[in-house]
Design a protein around this motif. Structure first.
Motif: not given
Length: 143
Positions: A24-28, A46-52, A54-56
């Protein structure tokens, strides 16, 4: 007794993932950065922010989906019109059967002649609609 219940069968429950995501990684972000991230996320479809994210991060190809309300409305109306056109075809078949069942052949032929004229008008109308659809696709969908 419970052990006998599952003999020869797999255990119930969710199958474990081959590569579970455990790191897990956290950024502000600032307000401006967050707004930009959210606008890119919404534009991606994309329906999932985490997948978005990661893709970026890993530069995967992202497709941006833009929905044109006019085009959607056009296709909805066209679909509705097509349904009506099909129902006319069904009614046409039923009418021909009834004409031959309840009228003499000469009288049925006279009515069919009138019906044939209306059918020719509908066919020309259908050709005009097809031409309008092709014009619409050339102008608006090839952008």
């Amino acid at each position: 007794m419970d052990g006998e219940k599952y003999e020869g069968r797999k255990k119930p429950g969710r199958t474990p993932k081959a590569e579970p995501s455990i790191h897990r990684h956290v950024f502000r972000l600032t307000d401006r950065e967050n707004a930009k991230l959210l606008s890119l996320f919404e534009a991606s479809g994309i329906d999932n922010k985490a997948k978005f994210i990661i893709a970026r991060l890993f530069e995967k190809e992202l497709r941006t989906i833009r929905i044109d309300k006019g085009t959607v409305d056009f296709y909805m109306r066209l679909t509705n019109f097509y349904g009506q056109f099909r129902s006319i075809g069904v009614n046409y078949n039923q009418l021909v059967k009834l004409l031959y069942r309840h009228f003499s052949e000469k009288k049925a032929a006279a009515y069919l002649y009138k019906l044939e004229k209306q059918t020719a008008e509908m066919a020309s109308l259908c050709q005009k609609i097809i031409q309008l659809i092709q014009d619409f696709e050339e102008k608006f969908q090839k952008k």
